[in-house]
Design a protein around this motif. Structure first.
Motif, PDB file in Angstrom:
ATOM      1  N   TYR A  54     -33.026  87.546  63.314  1.00 15.99           N
ATOM      2  CA  TYR A  54     -33.368  87.684  61.879  1.00 15.99           C
ATOM      3  C   TYR A  54     -32.384  87.527  60.981  1.00 15.99           C
ATOM      4  CZ  TYR A  54     -35.079  89.331  57.369  1.00 15.99           C
ATOM      5  OH  TYR A  54     -35.448  89.686  55.988  1.00 15.99           O
ATOM      6  N   PHE A  59     -35.604  83.700  61.604  1.00 14.81           N
ATOM      7  CA  PHE A  59     -37.019  83.985  61.186  1.00 14.81           C
ATOM      8  C   PHE A  59     -37.183  84.340  59.816  1.00 14.81           C
ATOM      9  CE2 PHE A  59     -36.530  85.787  65.717  1.00 14.81           C
ATOM     10  CZ  PHE A  59     -37.885  85.080  66.038  1.00 14.81           C
ATOM     11  N   THR A  60     -38.518  84.083  59.346  1.00 11.18           N
ATOM     12  CA  THR A  60     -38.740  84.222  57.902  1.00 11.18           C
ATOM     13  C   THR A  60     -39.172  86.000  57.855  1.00 11.18           C
ATOM     14  OG1 THR A  60     -41.281  84.035  58.249  1.00 11.18           O
ATOM     15  CG2 THR A  60     -39.947  82.109  57.770  1.00 11.18           C
ATOM     16  N   GLN A  62     -41.686  87.433  56.906  1.00 12.45           N
ATOM     17  CA  GLN A  62     -42.935  87.940  57.293  1.00 12.45           C
ATOM     18  C   GLN A  62     -43.083  87.862  58.804  1.00 12.45           C
ATOM     19  OE1 GLN A  62     -46.123  85.335  55.865  1.00 12.45           O
ATOM     20  NE2 GLN A  62     -47.755  86.211  57.054  1.00 12.45           N
ATOM     21  N   ASP A  63     -42.509  86.734  59.335  1.00 15.66           N
ATOM     22  CA  ASP A  63     -42.605  86.562  61.071  1.00 15.66           C
ATOM     23  C   ASP A  63     -41.716  87.758  61.337  1.00 15.66           C
ATOM     24  OD1 ASP A  63     -44.179  84.228  60.822  1.00 15.66           O
ATOM     25  OD2 ASP A  63     -42.414  82.945  61.293  1.00 15.66           O
ATOM     26  N   TYR A  64     -40.682  88.151  60.934  1.00 17.66           N
ATOM     27  CA  TYR A  64     -39.649  89.004  61.426  1.00 17.66           C
ATOM     28  C   TYR A  64     -40.627  90.435  61.362  1.00 17.66           C
ATOM     29  CZ  TYR A  64     -36.219  92.900  61.182  1.00 17.66           C
ATOM     30  OH  TYR A  64     -35.630  94.055  61.459  1.00 17.66           O
ATOM     31  N   GLU A  66     -43.983  91.006  61.290  1.00 16.65           N
ATOM     32  CA  GLU A  66     -45.074  91.007  62.135  1.00 16.65           C
ATOM     33  C   GLU A  66     -44.570  91.294  63.706  1.00 16.65           C
ATOM     34  OE1 GLU A  66     -46.859  87.417  61.807  1.00 16.65           O
ATOM     35  OE2 GLU A  66     -47.858  87.698  59.782  1.00 16.65           O
ATOM     36  N   GLN A  67     -43.362  90.606  64.137  1.00 18.92           N
ATOM     37  CA  GLN A  67     -43.008  90.868  65.319  1.00 18.92           C
ATOM     38  C   GLN A  67     -42.336  92.297  65.520  1.00 18.92           C
ATOM     39  OE1 GLN A  67     -40.575  87.671  66.981  1.00 18.92           O
ATOM     40  NE2 GLN A  67     -41.661  85.961  66.307  1.00 18.92           N
TER      41      GLN A  67
END
Length: 97
Positions: A54, A59-60, A62-64, A66-67
């Motif tokens: 990240y 990663f964006t 939002q993706d960061y 969520e994961q």
């Protein structure tokens, strides 16, 4: 004479290294706690990798998030189960899975 000894030693080493086990499908028994500890370590490693990637911009936001949330939830479940096993004193039981 030295060459014969060297060849014999090389052959002995190869036999020792590659001699098949009696039953290659036998695995060491692991307790459920052993499995959970390994899983917890893997989750923590994944979290460290995720943070690094990240920060590297892979990663964006939002993706960061969520994961990270998914990994943290899984870590919480694993730790809760480990603590439950500890309270019940079931560290010595062998898993059948």
């Amino acid at each position: 004479m030295g060459m014969i000894a060297g060849v014999a030693l090389t052959i002995a080493i190869f036999i020792y290294m590659f001699w098949p086990e009696r039953n290659p499908f036998v695995q060491a028994d692991k307790t459920r706690a052993d499995y959970l500890r390994e899983r917890k370590d893997a989750i923590y490693e994944n979290l460290r990798d995720l943070n690094f990637e990240y920060r590297a911009g892979k990663f964006t936001e939002q993706d960061y998030q969520e994961q990270r949330t998914g990994l943290e939830d899984e870590a919480a479940r694993v730790i809760a189960e480990l603590e439950s096993l500890e309270r019940r004193g079931e560290f010595g039981r062998r898993s059948r899975a």
